[in-house]
Design a protein around this motif. Sequence first.
Motif, PDB file in Angstrom:
ATOM      1  N   SER A 289      28.798  41.020  38.332  1.00  0.00           N
ATOM      2  CA  SER A 289      29.428  41.597  37.138  1.00  0.00           C
ATOM      3  C   SER A 289      29.051  43.064  36.986  1.00  0.00           C
ATOM      4  CB  SER A 289      29.002  40.816  35.891  1.00  0.00           C
ATOM      5  OG  SER A 289      29.426  39.469  35.962  1.00  0.00           O
ATOM      6  N   HIS A 290      27.780  43.384  37.256  1.00  0.00           N
ATOM      7  CA  HIS A 290      27.347  44.778  37.180  1.00  0.00           C
ATOM      8  C   HIS A 290      28.051  45.618  38.242  1.00  0.00           C
ATOM      9  CE1 HIS A 290      23.304  43.647  35.070  1.00  0.00           C
ATOM     10  NE2 HIS A 290      24.337  43.652  34.248  1.00  0.00           N
ATOM     11  N   ALA A 291      28.197  45.060  39.441  1.00  0.00           N
ATOM     12  CA  ALA A 291      28.871  45.802  40.512  1.00  0.00           C
ATOM     13  C   ALA A 291      30.336  46.054  40.171  1.00  0.00           C
ATOM     14  CB  ALA A 291      28.753  45.033  41.826  1.00  0.00           C
ATOM     15  N   SER A 292      30.963  45.092  39.512  1.00  0.00           N
ATOM     16  CA  SER A 292      32.351  45.282  39.079  1.00  0.00           C
ATOM     17  C   SER A 292      32.429  46.361  38.001  1.00  0.00           C
ATOM     18  CB  SER A 292      32.924  43.963  38.564  1.00  0.00           C
ATOM     19  OG  SER A 292      34.221  44.129  38.053  1.00  0.00           O
ATOM     20  N   ALA A 293      31.496  46.315  37.034  1.00  0.00           N
ATOM     21  CA  ALA A 293      31.488  47.296  35.946  1.00  0.00           C
ATOM     22  C   ALA A 293      31.202  48.701  36.464  1.00  0.00           C
ATOM     23  CB  ALA A 293      30.444  46.906  34.901  1.00  0.00           C
ATOM     24  N   TYR A 294      30.427  48.804  37.523  1.00  0.00           N
ATOM     25  CA  TYR A 294      30.075  50.101  38.113  1.00  0.00           C
ATOM     26  C   TYR A 294      31.326  50.897  38.482  1.00  0.00           C
ATOM     27  CZ  TYR A 294      27.572  53.322  41.258  1.00  0.00           C
ATOM     28  OH  TYR A 294      27.047  54.429  41.870  1.00  0.00           O
ATOM     29  N   GLN A 295      32.388  50.173  38.843  1.00  0.00           N
ATOM     30  CA  GLN A 295      33.627  50.837  39.267  1.00  0.00           C
ATOM     31  C   GLN A 295      34.377  51.467  38.106  1.00  0.00           C
ATOM     32  OE1 GLN A 295      35.758  48.543  42.534  1.00  0.00           O
ATOM     33  NE2 GLN A 295      34.383  46.991  41.749  1.00  0.00           N
ATOM     34  N   TYR A 296      33.986  51.179  36.863  1.00  0.00           N
ATOM     35  CA  TYR A 296      34.621  51.799  35.707  1.00  0.00           C
ATOM     36  C   TYR A 296      34.407  53.308  35.702  1.00  0.00           C
ATOM     37  CZ  TYR A 296      36.582  51.714  30.991  1.00  0.00           C
ATOM     38  OH  TYR A 296      37.396  51.884  29.900  1.00  0.00           O
ATOM     39  N   TYR A 297      33.363  53.732  36.402  1.00  0.00           N
ATOM     40  CA  TYR A 297      33.008  55.153  36.411  1.00  0.00           C
ATOM     41  C   TYR A 297      33.586  55.898  37.612  1.00  0.00           C
ATOM     42  CZ  TYR A 297      29.780  53.743  32.777  1.00  0.00           C
ATOM     43  OH  TYR A 297      29.246  53.247  31.613  1.00  0.00           O
ATOM     44  N   GLY A 298      34.315  55.227  38.471  1.00  0.00           N
ATOM     45  CA  GLY A 298      34.839  55.904  39.649  1.00  0.00           C
ATOM     46  C   GLY A 298      36.056  55.198  40.198  1.00  0.00           C
ATOM     47  N   ASN A 299      36.183  55.195  41.520  1.00  0.00           N
ATOM     48  CA  ASN A 299      37.335  54.613  42.201  1.00  0.00           C
ATOM     49  C   ASN A 299      37.111  53.130  42.443  1.00  0.00           C
ATOM     50  OD1 ASN A 299      39.444  53.940  43.857  1.00  0.00           O
ATOM     51  ND2 ASN A 299      39.220  55.688  45.221  1.00  0.00           N
ATOM     52  N   GLY A 300      38.054  52.306  42.035  1.00  0.00           N
ATOM     53  CA  GLY A 300      37.902  50.866  42.215  1.00  0.00           C
ATOM     54  C   GLY A 300      38.719  50.306  43.353  1.00  0.00           C
ATOM     55  N   ALA A 301      39.042  51.145  44.332  1.00  0.00           N
ATOM     56  CA  ALA A 301      39.935  50.697  45.409  1.00  0.00           C
ATOM     57  C   ALA A 301      39.258  49.722  46.364  1.00  0.00           C
ATOM     58  CB  ALA A 301      40.460  51.904  46.187  1.00  0.00           C
ATOM     59  N   HIS A 302      37.912  49.767  46.472  1.00  0.00           N
ATOM     60  CA  HIS A 302      37.207  48.915  47.422  1.00  0.00           C
ATOM     61  C   HIS A 302      36.115  48.115  46.700  1.00  0.00           C
ATOM     62  CE1 HIS A 302      39.169  50.872  50.812  1.00  0.00           C
ATOM     63  NE2 HIS A 302      38.921  52.033  50.226  1.00  0.00           N
ATOM     64  N   PRO A 303      35.744  46.952  47.232  1.00  0.00           N
ATOM     65  CA  PRO A 303      34.671  46.174  46.620  1.00  0.00           C
ATOM     66  C   PRO A 303      33.364  46.963  46.596  1.00  0.00           C
ATOM     67  CG  PRO A 303      35.844  44.875  48.273  1.00  0.00           C
ATOM     68  CD  PRO A 303      36.318  46.276  48.414  1.00  0.00           C
ATOM     69  N   VAL A 304      32.587  46.753  45.549  1.00  0.00           N
ATOM     70  CA  VAL A 304      31.263  47.363  45.435  1.00  0.00           C
ATOM     71  C   VAL A 304      30.212  46.259  45.501  1.00  0.00           C
ATOM     72  CG1 VAL A 304      29.670  48.553  43.859  1.00  0.00           C
ATOM     73  CG2 VAL A 304      32.007  49.387  44.136  1.00  0.00           C
ATOM     74  N   PHE A 305      29.222  46.448  46.359  1.00  0.00           N
ATOM     75  CA  PHE A 305      28.144  45.474  46.515  1.00  0.00           C
ATOM     76  C   PHE A 305      26.973  45.846  45.616  1.00  0.00           C
ATOM     77  CE2 PHE A 305      30.781  44.776  50.097  1.00  0.00           C
ATOM     78  CZ  PHE A 305      30.566  43.478  50.529  1.00  0.00           C
ATOM     79  N   ALA A 306      26.204  44.849  45.224  1.00  0.00           N
ATOM     80  CA  ALA A 306      25.119  45.052  44.261  1.00  0.00           C
ATOM     81  C   ALA A 306      24.081  46.047  44.755  1.00  0.00           C
ATOM     82  CB  ALA A 306      24.462  43.712  43.934  1.00  0.00           C
ATOM     83  N   ASN A 307      23.893  46.125  46.077  1.00  0.00           N
ATOM     84  CA  ASN A 307      22.877  47.050  46.579  1.00  0.00           C
ATOM     85  C   ASN A 307      23.282  48.513  46.438  1.00  0.00           C
ATOM     86  OD1 ASN A 307      24.823  47.220  48.547  1.00  0.00           O
ATOM     87  ND2 ASN A 307      23.488  46.694  50.262  1.00  0.00           N
TER      88      ASN A 307
END
Length: 533
Positions: A289-307
């Motif tokens: 959920s945090h990794a998904s929310a992280y994309q609110y601040y930038g480009n959400g075109a690719h998956p973001v991993f927790a690390n």
Amino acid sequence: MKLLIVDDENRTRELLRNYVPWDAIGIDEVETARNGLHALELASERKPDIILCDIRMPKLNGIEFARQYRNIDPRCPVIFLSGFSDKEYLKSAIHLKAFTYIEKPVNLDEVREAVESAIAQRREEVKRREDERQLQAGFDRSLPFLRQEMVRKLVAHPEAPNVVPALRSRDTFLLPLEGPYTVAVAALYWSPADLPEEPAVTHERILESICRHPKLTSRMLLAGFDSRNHLVVVLPGDYRSSYRDGRETIEEISSELRAIAGDKIELRLGIGEAAPSLSAIPAAYRLASHASAYQYYGNGAHPVFANALGEHFAIEPNWEEVRLMRDQLRRGEIAEARRTVERWTVYARERMDLDISRLKDTYFQFLVAIMETAVQLGAAELSEDTERRYMWKEIDRIPSLDALERYVLEFMEAMTGPSGDDEGAGTGKMREIVRYVHAHFHEKGFTIREIADHVQFSETYLCAYFKKQNKQTLKEYITDTRMNRAKELLRDANVKLFEVAIRIGISDANYFTTFFKRNAGCTPSEYRERAVK
């Protein structure tokens, strides 16, 4: 039902066709064939429910015909006719699961009884298959919701006593009982103008598509929406951010999910660290959920991993900044007020709060201050169309921090006039709004929300913008439009009062009278009397 009679003797065919009251026992159509080859062509086309078939025939005997037709319809009852007591033929008939066997010369009563029994069997078979079909259809409809409930259990209470027994049903819940598991969470954003259906309908469509998707089901994954309306995916295996550790699989799953969602929905996928067991899934879900929310601040075109998550801190409203912006607006210092909001966006990006609702709340406070100031300055009217719940509903759909800032600044433009548009562009937008009102005000359920969606404004911005441009609220303009049309219709004595009400979008005749009197100072009947004179 349809019956096919197959016999090389014309006399037998006609006897069976014409001297048995087929309609009395439920046979609606009777076809005949002169040999097995002819019967195969006819049966393939007509699909009979029951077949009466001679055994000894030229070109293609009855046994061979039945063997070949079994490949087309394995359930069709076949009643064999033969004048030969040949044990080999009887063995073949038994092997083909013939319904029964009648010796020639045929007894019409015996034939009728055999066909009646076959009809009963056929009807029972059809009913059984229909029951199975309905049962399967009901299960298929409920399957996405069963899986969603399991996902909600796994991310909240995987130790619940019914979880492990349910997961043993692999056909339903797919996941193995042993880990590791990877959890992905996706926030979904779309405009009601693009997808006017209720969110629950969109969610249902997505879940059903996932359940039917062969590539996704082959991954043995479970999907469902959590209580925050985020799409949650749990799949077996340990997938990490490097391609060596399975990133390619996550990219493929992300691509398939985006295709299912469609190009009108923005999907921001975050991946948590692997959960070694069922009990570790809630922690993996929180990280995803945090990794998904992280994309609110930038480009959400690719998956973001927790690390990939950096430092992030909670953000709270700064009431001094809100008051400063309000005072700047009251003094007409619009550029300074804009810079106050823009400065807050810089600060918000530095904090990188992963509680997006908390972040949005800080902008909501700016928005409320702008609307209150607009009311004080006479640039907007605080009505049912601009209540806070509508404003919050609108900002909840905004997919990024940059878009959130733009949304708030729109309201300043509504108060001060467009900052970047020329006068012609503003006039064009007003013409579009006015045209839409005149084209649809008479429709049942017509709302300001519809106009906002059509012109791609937020509802509150539309109301403020219209008041600024027209010196009249949008609600007042719609009322005037309805009243003008009502007065025009009332001048025609042939138009009944209830017809007038319906033609201006009011279905209740009593309410129409109240509405008209409130705005015209007299009842519709009184107005008509004066107008006709």
